[in-house]
Design a protein around this motif. Sequence first.
Motif, short mmCIF file in Angstrom:
data_model
loop_
_atom_site.label_atom_id
_atom_site.label_comp_id
_atom_site.label_asym_id
_atom_site.label_seq_id
_atom_site.Cartn_x
_atom_site.Cartn_y
_atom_site.Cartn_z
N ARG A 247 0.87 -1.15 0.04
CA ARG A 247 -0.03 0.07 0.03
C ARG A 247 0.83 1.28 0.05
NH1 ARG A 247 -4.45 -1.14 -2.08
NH2 ARG A 247 -5.47 0.54 -1.19
N PRO A 248 0.53 2.19 -0.57
CA PRO A 248 1.45 3.63 -0.85
C PRO A 248 0.88 4.44 0.37
CG PRO A 248 -0.50 3.69 -2.19
CD PRO A 248 -0.57 2.22 -1.76
N LEU A 249 2.10 5.08 0.91
CA LEU A 249 1.84 5.75 2.17
C LEU A 249 2.52 7.05 2.06
CD1 LEU A 249 2.03 3.17 4.83
CD2 LEU A 249 -0.04 4.07 4.31
N CYS A 250 2.20 7.84 2.61
CA CYS A 250 3.17 9.41 2.75
C CYS A 250 4.12 9.12 3.71
CB CYS A 250 2.16 10.55 3.01
SG CYS A 250 1.35 10.45 4.58
N SER A 251 5.19 10.02 3.84
CA SER A 251 6.18 9.67 4.75
C SER A 251 5.58 9.72 6.16
CB SER A 251 7.24 10.84 4.56
OG SER A 251 8.08 10.69 5.26
N LEU A 252 4.78 10.40 6.51
CA LEU A 252 4.41 10.75 7.91
C LEU A 252 3.86 9.31 8.41
CD1 LEU A 252 3.60 12.47 10.45
CD2 LEU A 252 1.44 13.22 9.31
N HIS A 253 2.82 8.81 7.51
CA HIS A 253 1.98 7.49 8.02
C HIS A 253 2.94 6.40 7.85
CE1 HIS A 253 -1.24 10.48 7.45
NE2 HIS A 253 -1.60 9.85 8.84
N PHE A 254 4.09 6.48 7.02
CA PHE A 254 4.89 5.27 7.00
C PHE A 254 5.55 5.21 8.05
CE2 PHE A 254 8.95 3.78 6.03
CZ PHE A 254 8.56 2.50 5.45
N HIS A 255 6.32 6.33 8.54
CA HIS A 255 6.78 6.29 9.82
C HIS A 255 6.11 6.01 10.93
CE1 HIS A 255 9.95 7.95 6.82
NE2 HIS A 255 10.97 7.39 7.88
N SER A 256 4.99 6.46 11.00
CA SER A 256 3.90 6.34 12.12
C SER A 256 3.61 4.87 12.13
CB SER A 256 2.70 7.07 11.96
OG SER A 256 1.76 6.78 12.83
N ARG A 257 3.41 4.08 10.94
CA ARG A 257 3.26 2.64 11.10
C ARG A 257 4.56 2.05 11.76
NH1 ARG A 257 -0.59 0.02 6.64
NH2 ARG A 257 -2.36 1.56 6.80
N GLN A 258 5.57 2.45 11.27
CA GLN A 258 6.94 1.93 11.73
C GLN A 258 7.25 2.29 13.21
OE1 GLN A 258 7.11 -0.68 9.60
NE2 GLN A 258 9.13 0.02 8.60
N GLY A 259 6.37 3.11 13.74
CA GLY A 259 6.82 3.64 15.06
C GLY A 259 8.06 4.66 15.09
N MET A 260 8.21 5.40 13.99
CA MET A 260 9.34 6.26 13.69
C MET A 260 9.21 7.46 13.54
SD MET A 260 12.01 4.36 13.59
CE MET A 260 13.45 5.03 12.93
N LEU A 261 8.10 8.11 14.55
CA LEU A 261 7.64 9.62 14.58
C LEU A 261 8.54 9.89 15.91
CD1 LEU A 261 4.24 9.74 13.64
CD2 LEU A 261 6.01 10.15 12.08
N CYS A 262 9.20 11.29 15.86
CA CYS A 262 9.67 11.84 16.99
C CYS A 262 8.67 11.98 18.02
CB CYS A 262 10.44 13.04 16.43
SG CYS A 262 11.31 13.98 17.93
N GLY A 263 8.96 11.52 19.37
CA GLY A 263 8.20 12.02 20.36
C GLY A 263 8.19 13.41 20.73
N GLY A 264 9.17 14.22 20.36
CA GLY A 264 9.21 15.57 20.58
C GLY A 264 8.47 16.30 19.56
N CYS A 265 8.66 16.11 18.25
CA CYS A 265 8.19 17.28 17.33
C CYS A 265 7.09 16.49 16.53
CB CYS A 265 9.45 17.71 16.32
SG CYS A 265 10.08 16.43 15.35
N GLY A 266 6.98 15.11 16.59
CA GLY A 266 5.88 14.59 15.97
C GLY A 266 6.20 14.40 14.41
N GLU A 267 7.35 14.48 13.97
CA GLU A 267 7.80 14.46 12.66
C GLU A 267 8.71 13.12 12.34
OE1 GLU A 267 7.29 16.14 9.92
OE2 GLU A 267 5.88 17.38 11.08
#
Length: 318
Positions: A247-267
């Motif tokens: 499935r195609p994902l934008c960068s934000l939701h790809f990293h979100s599914r991978q648990g790779m969003l910064c806990g500080g800035c959310g990016e």
Amino acid sequence: MQDLLGLGQGVRPASSTPPPLAQKQSVKKKIQSGSEENQAGSTEPGSTAKASTSGKKTDAIDDLLGGLGSDLEKIGVRTTAKGHCASCGKSIVGKLITALGEVWHPEHFTCTVCKAEFGTRGFFEREGKPYCEKDYHQLFSPRCAYCQGPIMKNILTALEQSWHPEHFFCAHCGGPFGTEGFLEKDGKPYCNKDFYLLFVPKCSGCAEPVRENYLTAANGTWHPECFVCSDCLKPFTDGCFMELEGRPLCSLHFHSRQGMLCGGCGEPITGRCISALDRKFHPEHFVCAFCLQQLRQGVFKEQRGKPYCPACHTKLFV
């Protein structure tokens, strides 16, 4: 017989003395003898016996006409043959049929295949031979690609084949073709709806056939308007996407599914990171929750799920 004898009235006989009766009796005897032969032949069983009987009867008639012509010649009546039958080769004295540039005994002008007499019926000609309508079409007419039967009237030509007009329809639904025409696959015609349903790739987004513009990505085919992020359903404005489980994902939701969003800035975190408090942080975003100073060397105190530097933790909670 009387009609033919009547032709002699008013014609001067070649001899004043009429021919003896014995001559005519001999003709009758000959005819009677031929009849007896026919009767004898008719006792044989099967179609061969019938054909033999028919042939003997025809010969008897020809002999009778020949004898009659001879008798008429002797009394001064001239008889002229009208030609020779194209079938049997014998002279034609009575009725005849003129066809194909030749003359025929009526009973000999028959279909080349089934031998049926034409009589007053029409016939078809092929290479100088006559055929009845049924046999002509069976042998020489084009065949329908659907039913394989001969095409006798209207013919439709398509896909380099011939068809009865009523037999040219969609190979899948059996419906006639409208103004939109048909599409071909493996030598068979299909209506537009069934062709796209059966053979055209389906959009990985909406599952509908892709008819015109399309793009290929993430192991699938897509309508351009259907190629969006699977989570936020927003198009990829910069043309970049990331794939996860097809499935195609934008960068934000790809990293979100991978648990790779910064806990500080959310990016998304694409480089170095710090793992703490069951989250991940950009190194520069892993700071004390009170003084906001970067927590270096991984030394911190945790309180209610937040990191604190040792000084602030002592000041606030000890």
